[in-house]
Design a protein around this motif. Structure first.
Motif, PDB file in Angstrom:
ATOM      1  N   ILE A 157     -12.261   2.098   4.092  1.00  0.00           N
ATOM      2  CA  ILE A 157     -13.085   3.170   4.353  1.00  0.00           C
ATOM      3  C   ILE A 157     -14.003   3.635   3.124  1.00  0.00           C
ATOM      4  O   ILE A 157     -15.209   4.292   3.501  1.00  0.00           O
ATOM      5  N   LEU A 158     -13.821   3.259   2.014  1.00  0.00           N
ATOM      6  CA  LEU A 158     -14.770   3.593   0.913  1.00  0.00           C
ATOM      7  C   LEU A 158     -16.173   2.844   1.100  1.00  0.00           C
ATOM      8  O   LEU A 158     -17.130   3.314   0.824  1.00  0.00           O
ATOM      9  N   ALA A 159     -16.103   1.494   1.645  1.00  0.00           N
ATOM     10  CA  ALA A 159     -17.158   0.671   1.877  1.00  0.00           C
ATOM     11  C   ALA A 159     -18.288   1.563   2.797  1.00  0.00           C
ATOM     12  O   ALA A 159     -19.194   1.415   2.782  1.00  0.00           O
ATOM     13  N   ILE A 160     -17.735   2.140   3.617  1.00  0.00           N
ATOM     14  CA  ILE A 160     -18.642   2.886   4.562  1.00  0.00           C
ATOM     15  C   ILE A 160     -19.372   3.916   4.080  1.00  0.00           C
ATOM     16  O   ILE A 160     -20.616   3.970   4.478  1.00  0.00           O
ATOM     17  N   PHE A 161     -19.138   4.419   2.976  1.00  0.00           N
ATOM     18  CA  PHE A 161     -19.814   5.346   2.407  1.00  0.00           C
ATOM     19  C   PHE A 161     -20.945   4.725   1.579  1.00  0.00           C
ATOM     20  O   PHE A 161     -21.787   5.583   1.122  1.00  0.00           O
ATOM     21  N   PHE A 162     -21.032   3.714   1.409  1.00  0.00           N
ATOM     22  CA  PHE A 162     -22.267   3.143   0.483  1.00  0.00           C
ATOM     23  C   PHE A 162     -22.794   1.785   1.391  1.00  0.00           C
ATOM     24  O   PHE A 162     -23.753   1.259   1.432  1.00  0.00           O
ATOM     25  N   SER A 165       4.413 -12.923  -4.189  1.00  0.00           N
ATOM     26  CA  SER A 165       4.226 -11.753  -5.130  1.00  0.00           C
ATOM     27  C   SER A 165       3.523 -10.723  -4.391  1.00  0.00           C
ATOM     28  O   SER A 165       2.586 -10.924  -3.648  1.00  0.00           O
ATOM     29  N   LEU A 166       4.171  -9.621  -4.449  1.00  0.00           N
ATOM     30  CA  LEU A 166       3.812  -8.439  -3.600  1.00  0.00           C
ATOM     31  C   LEU A 166       2.262  -8.096  -4.503  1.00  0.00           C
ATOM     32  O   LEU A 166       1.320  -7.725  -3.505  1.00  0.00           O
ATOM     33  N   ASN A 167       1.950  -8.075  -5.589  1.00  0.00           N
ATOM     34  CA  ASN A 167       0.905  -7.606  -6.415  1.00  0.00           C
ATOM     35  C   ASN A 167      -0.128  -8.657  -5.726  1.00  0.00           C
ATOM     36  O   ASN A 167      -1.495  -8.168  -5.547  1.00  0.00           O
ATOM     37  N   TYR A 168       0.065  -9.734  -5.697  1.00  0.00           N
ATOM     38  CA  TYR A 168      -1.148 -10.691  -4.996  1.00  0.00           C
ATOM     39  C   TYR A 168      -1.315 -10.406  -3.779  1.00  0.00           C
ATOM     40  O   TYR A 168      -2.549 -10.594  -3.446  1.00  0.00           O
ATOM     41  N   PHE A 169      -0.245 -10.353  -3.140  1.00  0.00           N
ATOM     42  CA  PHE A 169      -0.505 -10.028  -1.724  1.00  0.00           C
ATOM     43  C   PHE A 169      -1.320  -8.707  -1.292  1.00  0.00           C
ATOM     44  O   PHE A 169      -2.144  -8.531  -0.523  1.00  0.00           O
ATOM     45  N   LEU A 170      -0.933  -7.734  -2.130  1.00  0.00           N
ATOM     46  CA  LEU A 170      -1.978  -6.553  -2.186  1.00  0.00           C
ATOM     47  C   LEU A 170      -3.305  -6.546  -2.627  1.00  0.00           C
ATOM     48  O   LEU A 170      -3.987  -5.982  -1.962  1.00  0.00           O
ATOM     49  N   ILE A 171      -3.424  -7.376  -3.672  1.00  0.00           N
ATOM     50  CA  ILE A 171      -4.733  -7.565  -3.947  1.00  0.00           C
ATOM     51  C   ILE A 171      -5.743  -8.194  -2.888  1.00  0.00           C
ATOM     52  O   ILE A 171      -6.688  -7.937  -2.549  1.00  0.00           O
ATOM     53  N   GLY A 172      -5.195  -9.344  -2.323  1.00  0.00           N
ATOM     54  CA  GLY A 172      -5.632  -9.905  -1.106  1.00  0.00           C
ATOM     55  C   GLY A 172      -5.709  -9.155   0.023  1.00  0.00           C
ATOM     56  O   GLY A 172      -6.911  -9.198   0.656  1.00  0.00           O
ATOM     57  N   SER A 173      -4.849  -8.090   0.132  1.00  0.00           N
ATOM     58  CA  SER A 173      -4.957  -7.470   1.405  1.00  0.00           C
ATOM     59  C   SER A 173      -6.257  -6.472   1.230  1.00  0.00           C
ATOM     60  O   SER A 173      -6.941  -5.973   2.326  1.00  0.00           O
ATOM     61  N   ALA A 174      -6.475  -6.122  -0.032  1.00  0.00           N
ATOM     62  CA  ALA A 174      -7.594  -5.192  -0.602  1.00  0.00           C
ATOM     63  C   ALA A 174      -8.847  -5.828   0.308  1.00  0.00           C
ATOM     64  O   ALA A 174      -9.821  -5.127   0.943  1.00  0.00           O
ATOM     65  N   PHE A 175      -9.201  -7.093  -0.268  1.00  0.00           N
ATOM     66  CA  PHE A 175     -10.296  -7.694   0.141  1.00  0.00           C
ATOM     67  C   PHE A 175     -10.495  -8.112   1.692  1.00  0.00           C
ATOM     68  O   PHE A 175     -11.420  -7.779   2.568  1.00  0.00           O
ATOM     69  N   ASN A 176      -9.168  -8.011   2.265  1.00  0.00           N
ATOM     70  CA  ASN A 176      -8.974  -8.102   3.861  1.00  0.00           C
ATOM     71  C   ASN A 176      -9.516  -7.080   4.359  1.00  0.00           C
ATOM     72  O   ASN A 176     -10.204  -7.013   5.191  1.00  0.00           O
ATOM     73  N   GLY A 177      -9.101  -5.859   3.706  1.00  0.00           N
ATOM     74  CA  GLY A 177      -9.381  -4.651   4.462  1.00  0.00           C
ATOM     75  C   GLY A 177     -10.953  -4.190   4.156  1.00  0.00           C
ATOM     76  O   GLY A 177     -11.693  -3.526   5.123  1.00  0.00           O
ATOM     77  N   PHE A 178     -11.699  -4.655   3.086  1.00  0.00           N
ATOM     78  CA  PHE A 178     -12.958  -4.395   2.814  1.00  0.00           C
ATOM     79  C   PHE A 178     -13.927  -5.336   4.016  1.00  0.00           C
ATOM     80  O   PHE A 178     -14.653  -4.684   4.732  1.00  0.00           O
ATOM     81  N   GLY A 179     -13.320  -6.536   4.300  1.00  0.00           N
ATOM     82  CA  GLY A 179     -14.155  -7.179   5.178  1.00  0.00           C
ATOM     83  C   GLY A 179     -14.017  -6.760   6.493  1.00  0.00           C
ATOM     84  O   GLY A 179     -14.805  -6.628   7.325  1.00  0.00           O
ATOM     85  N   LYS A 180     -12.744  -6.270   7.007  1.00  0.00           N
ATOM     86  CA  LYS A 180     -12.668  -5.701   8.368  1.00  0.00           C
ATOM     87  C   LYS A 180     -13.287  -4.368   8.506  1.00  0.00           C
ATOM     88  O   LYS A 180     -13.482  -3.853   9.513  1.00  0.00           O
ATOM     89  N   ILE A 208     -15.973  -3.741   7.359  1.00  0.00           N
ATOM     90  CA  ILE A 208     -17.369  -3.813   7.439  1.00  0.00           C
ATOM     91  C   ILE A 208     -17.729  -4.275   9.056  1.00  0.00           C
ATOM     92  O   ILE A 208     -18.432  -3.917   9.827  1.00  0.00           O
ATOM     93  N   PHE A 209     -16.685  -5.255   9.750  1.00  0.00           N
ATOM     94  CA  PHE A 209     -16.728  -5.543  11.026  1.00  0.00           C
ATOM     95  C   PHE A 209     -16.391  -4.424  11.878  1.00  0.00           C
ATOM     96  O   PHE A 209     -17.207  -4.348  13.077  1.00  0.00           O
TER      97      PHE A 209
END
Length: 459
Positions: free
Chosen positions: A291-296, A330-345, A347-348
């Motif tokens: 959602i944040l990516a959309i604004f820039f 690790s929940l923390n690692y999975f959440l950080i990875g999920s953030a990058f995943n969400g950024f990419g999706k 954009i798609f």
């Protein structure tokens, strides 16, 4: 975003009577509506079948693939129907008032599996899911085709996609955040029925708003050269002369196979991280960067083009799998990875349908045949095949690993399959997506193509 929405010029033919802010937002609300239903089914139906309705995971995987292949065939038929529709409301818009109510009703039927034995449950699921897919196609193909009919102006299409992506991300976030808590809170199948009813009603309302606020400008009023309907054989022949449509369709198959693994995250949260409620947190962390990516995104897309923006998104997906791989438990690692995943999706979601509809102009320029409905339906065929393949792989690998629905402790092989579905296989798919998008060069030549098409129409 407000500044970007007002970039329009009146210097040439394609800038005349282009969509305003109200119309772009109205189209975006339609994205919000039909994605509510799509996300509910894509994210939760496999889990509902295995852990609530009690259907065997292997049977669910096979069912998902079979129905999605049927869905792909129905996409082609719907695309042909849209191309041949001529009503007072246009070609695509009429379906946004005819089909959403039946779609909403069928969504509720999906989550009402009777306790009639395993064979009976599978039969019921196959019938209701097939009907759902048919009705979903009758909404989604016209809706996607409508984007190409609203304007030919390249950056305006990008803006429609970006605004739509905001609504898509918001819709997916809403569904993924509240579905499991709401369904579990009410309890049993009733919880899933009530959840499906809520999202169905919202979809009907938002799609009606899209119908009321949008306008078809491209390909609606026939010229003397366009009055004769395009024959199916001519349309299909033109389609396979369109190399960029073939690239984007293969990309859709790959990307939607990746999306088909979304439901595997619920299994990951429940059995690897130890708490099914973590799925809502994962969904939130995925949605916010998108959602944040959309604004820039708008000024960057205008500068580097849609294709290069998508390449950035794919690299973000690849990075996400590396981060999750560092410590899969690790929940923390999975959440950080999920953030990058969400950024990419994110954009798609903003770029994909604009890329698809740009291939309509390329196809018309190449073959002198305009088939917006067929292009969108054929690309959608790739999406449905991909999603069916992704969800089928989830069911098949779970079954191969010996997964048994709703057990407190799964076997080591079942847990290993859940890891593969969330980390290893998505990495391989993202590599394929990168290679395909690298071959997509249409952004550079699109303005010249549109100018040539305008000259042809004025001759």
């Amino acid at each position: 975003m407000q500044t970007s929405l007002n970039h329009y010029s009146q210097n040439n033919e394609i800038h005349k009577d282009i969509p305003g802010r109200k119309e772009i937002i109205g189209y975006g609300l339609g994205d919000f509506g039909y994605v509510l239903i799509w996300t509910l089914v894509a994210s939760f139906l496999t889990y509902f079948y295995t852990d609530v309705a009690g259907i065997a995971a292997g049977a669910v995987g096979t069912l998902m693939l079979f129905v999605r292949l049927w869905d792909g065939v129905s996409d082609i038929g719907m695309g042909i129907l849209v191309d041949r529709t001529n009503s007072k409301h246009g070609k695509a818009r009429p379906y946004l008032i005819w089909m959403p109510i039946p779609l909403a009703i069928t969504t509720v039927f999906l989550f009402t599996v009777p306790d009639v034995g395993m064979t009976g449950k599978i039969t019921y699921a196959a019938i209701t899911y097939s009907l759902f897919i048919l009705l979903y196609t009758a909404v989604s193909i016209p809706f996607k085709t409508l984007l190409g009919m609203m304007t030919q102006e390249q950056h305006t299409r990008s803006m429609i996609g970006i605004v739509g992506a905001f609504f898509i991300q918001s819709s997916a976030l809403l569904v993924n955040m509240i579905t499991e808590p709401m369904a579990s809170g009410i309890g049993g199948q009733l919880g899933w029925v009530m959840t499906g009813t809520l999202f169905g009603v919202l979809a009907v309302v938002t799609l009606y708003i899209t119908f009321r606020t949008t306008k078809e400008r491209v390909g609606f009023v026939p010229t003397a050269k366009q009055e004769e309907k395009v024959k199916l054989s001519s349309g299909v022949k033109a389609l396979f002369k369109n190399k960029y449509w073939m690239i984007i369709t293969l990309f859709c198959i790959s990307y939607y196979t990746l999306l088909g693994f979304v439901g595997a995250e619920l299994y990951f949260a429940k059995y690897i991280l130890g708490n099914a409620s973590y799925f809502s947190i994962i969904s939130l962390v995925k949605a916010v960067p998108g959602i944040l990516a959309i604004f820039f995104m708008a000024p960057i897309v205008k500068k580097i083009g849609k294709r290069n923006m998508v390449l950035i998104g794919i690299l973000s997906i690849i990075l996400s799998t590396f981060i999750k791989y560092l410590d899969p438990t690790s929940l923390n690692y999975f959440l950080i990875g999920s953030a990058f995943n969400g950024f990419g999706k994110g954009i798609f979601g903003a770029m994909l349908y604009a890329l698809i509809n740009d291939t309509v102009e390329y196809g018309e320029w190449k073959s002198k045949v305009r088939t917006g409905g067929l292009v969108n339906s054929a690309a959608s065929f790739g999406m449905k095949v991909g999603t069916g393949l992704g969800t089928a792989i989830v069911g098949w690998l779970l079954a191969f690993g010996g997964y048994v629905g709703n057990l407190s402790q799964q076997s080591d092989t079942a847990l290993q399959m859940i890891l593969y579905l969330n980390i290893h296989i998505p990495f391989l798919i993202a590599i394929i997506m990168f290679l395909l998008m690298w071959l997509y060069k249409l952004d550079k030549i699109y303005p010249q193509i549109v100018e040539e098409l305008q000259r042809r129409k004025n001759e």
